[in-house]
Design an enzyme around this catalytic site. Structure first.
Site, short mmCIF file in Angstrom:
data_model
loop_
_atom_site.label_atom_id
_atom_site.label_comp_id
_atom_site.label_asym_id
_atom_site.label_seq_id
_atom_site.Cartn_x
_atom_site.Cartn_y
_atom_site.Cartn_z
N GLU A 96 0.93 -1.16 -0.12
CA GLU A 96 0.31 0.22 -0.23
C GLU A 96 1.35 1.33 0.21
O GLU A 96 -0.01 2.35 0.27
CB GLU A 96 -0.62 0.29 1.37
CG GLU A 96 -2.40 -1.31 1.83
CD GLU A 96 -2.75 -1.68 0.11
OE1 GLU A 96 -3.32 -0.45 -0.74
OE2 GLU A 96 -3.11 -2.34 0.20
N ARG A 103 -6.39 -9.41 2.88
CA ARG A 103 -4.59 -10.48 3.22
C ARG A 103 -4.51 -10.88 4.32
O ARG A 103 -4.07 -11.45 4.44
CB ARG A 103 -3.35 -8.73 2.40
CG ARG A 103 -3.25 -8.97 1.19
CD ARG A 103 -2.15 -8.04 0.12
NE ARG A 103 -2.33 -7.16 0.90
CZ ARG A 103 -2.69 -5.65 0.49
NH1 ARG A 103 -2.52 -6.51 -0.41
NH2 ARG A 103 -2.03 -4.99 1.03
N TYR A 153 -0.51 -8.14 -9.21
CA TYR A 153 -1.52 -8.23 -8.34
C TYR A 153 -2.49 -8.02 -8.28
O TYR A 153 -3.76 -8.02 -8.37
CB TYR A 153 -0.63 -7.99 -7.51
CG TYR A 153 -1.83 -8.68 -5.91
CD1 TYR A 153 -2.63 -9.01 -5.41
CD2 TYR A 153 -1.59 -7.53 -5.36
CE1 TYR A 153 -3.66 -9.37 -4.51
CE2 TYR A 153 -2.37 -7.62 -4.31
CZ TYR A 153 -3.06 -7.99 -3.29
OH TYR A 153 -4.15 -8.19 -2.43
N GLY A 172 -7.86 0.81 3.60
CA GLY A 172 -7.42 -0.55 4.26
C GLY A 172 -8.40 -1.48 3.42
O GLY A 172 -8.23 -3.04 4.47
N ASN A 173 -8.89 -1.50 3.00
CA ASN A 173 -9.79 -3.15 1.99
C ASN A 173 -8.56 -4.15 1.65
O ASN A 173 -8.37 -5.62 1.63
CB ASN A 173 -9.93 -2.96 0.83
CG ASN A 173 -11.44 -1.87 1.37
OD1 ASN A 173 -12.19 -2.41 1.59
ND2 ASN A 173 -11.64 -0.54 1.22
N GLY A 174 -7.01 -3.36 0.86
CA GLY A 174 -6.24 -4.49 0.74
C GLY A 174 -5.48 -5.23 1.77
O GLY A 174 -4.84 -6.62 2.12
N ARG A 175 -4.63 -4.69 3.14
CA ARG A 175 -4.53 -5.23 4.22
C ARG A 175 -5.30 -6.00 5.17
O ARG A 175 -4.75 -7.46 5.03
CB ARG A 175 -4.28 -3.84 5.23
CG ARG A 175 -2.87 -3.35 4.31
CD ARG A 175 -2.47 -1.80 5.37
NE ARG A 175 -3.02 -1.44 5.31
CZ ARG A 175 -3.13 0.01 5.49
NH1 ARG A 175 -2.83 -0.15 7.04
NH2 ARG A 175 -4.25 0.73 4.97
N THR A 176 -6.99 -5.62 5.21
CA THR A 176 -8.07 -6.56 5.37
C THR A 176 -8.01 -7.05 4.74
O THR A 176 -8.37 -8.86 4.74
CB THR A 176 -9.16 -5.95 5.85
OG1 THR A 176 -9.04 -4.54 6.38
CG2 THR A 176 -10.42 -6.95 6.73
N HIS A 217 -14.90 -4.79 -1.73
CA HIS A 217 -14.26 -3.33 -1.05
C HIS A 217 -15.40 -2.47 -0.75
O HIS A 217 -15.62 -1.48 -1.32
CB HIS A 217 -14.00 -2.16 -2.56
CG HIS A 217 -13.16 -1.42 -2.51
ND1 HIS A 217 -11.45 -1.86 -2.90
CD2 HIS A 217 -12.80 0.29 -1.99
CE1 HIS A 217 -10.63 -0.91 -2.51
NE2 HIS A 217 -11.10 0.42 -2.22
#
EC number: 2.7.7.108
Length: 394
Positions: free
Chosen positions: A84, A237, A265, A231-235, A226
């Site tokens: 991020e 993952r 990715y 913080g969607n990517g970290r959540t 989404h």
């Protein structure tokens, strides 16, 4: 987002974007219960499953597994956050944990530490409650922990209440992807819960969906929905190691591999969102699983070899002394100070000082200044091994 960006079958899920009359948003299509054209990817999934099984076998017999996995979890926090755009390093994260202060460290170090806290929260819930704990309240709690420093700027631990988009910040019309308006989010997330998070094989389905296929679908669907402002990517993952633990597997950490292939990715997820093409994501994910398993096994073996070398160096000290006990803990705490050594070994300050000084003398620790902290010590060999990319020379 324009209609011509999407394949015809995706266009039926377009709705007006909230607050943007000239833009369209995509309501996530129902979660697929099978990977389209799954037979084409059977070999890839089998190879990834075999790698995961090998990792599980190694961890089950690994001495000091708790220390090794502790360090790997922090490495995951750093790489997932770096996807991020954060800049904090593993050494800075470990220094922050040892000192509980961020003075002089990268501004992103707190963001990265929140990932560690969220991962610990999720693992504790899953280990206590099994797959049933992998639910929407847990995801909200993960997000709240991750985004703790953003409280007051936008909702944390709750679905976003505004329209967002992925792409240039200026104009929604130039976005590469516009996820659903806020009013659609609860239903989309409930459908994801029922179909994947709480997965059970339905009557009449052809075959059971493998754990790795569930992993692929869950992450892609979450990123398509989404649900949060940020913080969607970290959540998303975080959900991958948690789903693995919920199904009896080790918590494999994939962000290092995904960081090295960051653009691929993003492109793979976009291919699913815009065109329903699963091939790029399946190929990338299964490759990341194999690479991450092989890397975790290699790191574990190298760290244990390093520990054996250290133990030979301190063999002349009393068997019950702190200097004999501390090296094992350095695999999980490779940046340490006197206070942390006191806590880990339940010893006095003079005893902790003496142990650290002896390990410095033996070349196991070295004193470093990190940020504003000049009484920190690092196990340089551990950190160098963790920073080494797969395939790089030792």
């Amino acid at each position: 987002m324009r209609r011509n960006q999407l394949t015809h079958d995706r266009q039926q899920y377009l709705v007006p974007a909230q607050g943007h009359p000239n833009a369209l948003a995509l309501v996530a299509p129902p979660t697929p219960r099978n990977i389209p054209d799954a037979a084409k990817y059977q070999g890839l999934f089998a190879r990834a499953a075999n790698a995961l099984g090998q990792l599980q076998g190694v961890i089950q017999v690994l001495p000091n597994a708790d220390m090794v996995t502790r360090t790997l979890a922090r490495r995951e926090a750093v790489t997932s956050s770096q996807i991020e755009g954060t800049q904090a390093s593993l050494t800075e994260l470990l220094a922050y944990e040892a000192t509980q202060g961020a003075d002089g460290l990268a501004a992103d170090v707190k963001v990265t530490e929140r990932y560690v806290a969220a991962l610990a929260l999720g693992l504790a819930r899953i280990r206590a409650g099994g797959r049933a704990a992998l639910d929407l309240p847990l995801i909200h709690d993960l997000h709240a922990r991750l985004m703790e420093d953003a409280a007051g700027r936008f909702p944390i631990g709750a679905y976003r209440d505004t329209q967002v988009w992925i792409g240039p910040p200026g104009r929604i019309e130039d976005a590469t992807f516009v996820p659903a308006p806020p009013e659609y989010l609860p239903a989309c997330m409930e459908e994801l819960r029922d179909s994947m998070l709480q997965y059970t094989q339905r009557d009449g389905e052809y075959g059971e969906l493998s754990v790795l296929a569930q992993l692929a679908i869950t992450h892609a669907q979450f990123e398509t929905i989404h649900p949060y402002h940020d913080g969607n990517g970290r959540t998303g993952r975080l959900l991958m190691p948690l789903l693995l633990v919920a199904t009896g597997h080790p918590p494999l950490y994939l962000s290092g591999s995904l960081l090295r292939a960051r653009q691929a990715y993003y492109d793979a997820l976009a291919a699913i969102q815009l065109r329903g093409e699963w091939g790029p994501w399946i190929r990338l994910l299964t490759s990341a699983i194999v690479e991450s398993c092989e890397e975790a096994i290699a790191i574990a073996r190298d760290l244990l070899a390093l520990l054996n070398e250290w133990e030979q160096r301190v063999a002349g000290y009393r068997s019950d002394s702190a200097v004999r006990k501390l090296p094992r803990l350095l695999l999980g705490y490779p940046v340490i100070n006197v206070r942390r050594a006191m806590e880990l070994l339940d010893i006095s300050q003079p005893a902790a000082n003496a142990a650290i000084n002896n390990l410095v003398k033996e070349g196991i620790l070295e004193q470093v200044g990190i940020g504003r902290y000049d009484r920190l010590f690092r196990a340089r060999d551990v950190l160098q091994r963790l920073d080494r990319a797969p395939g790089a020379p030792a």
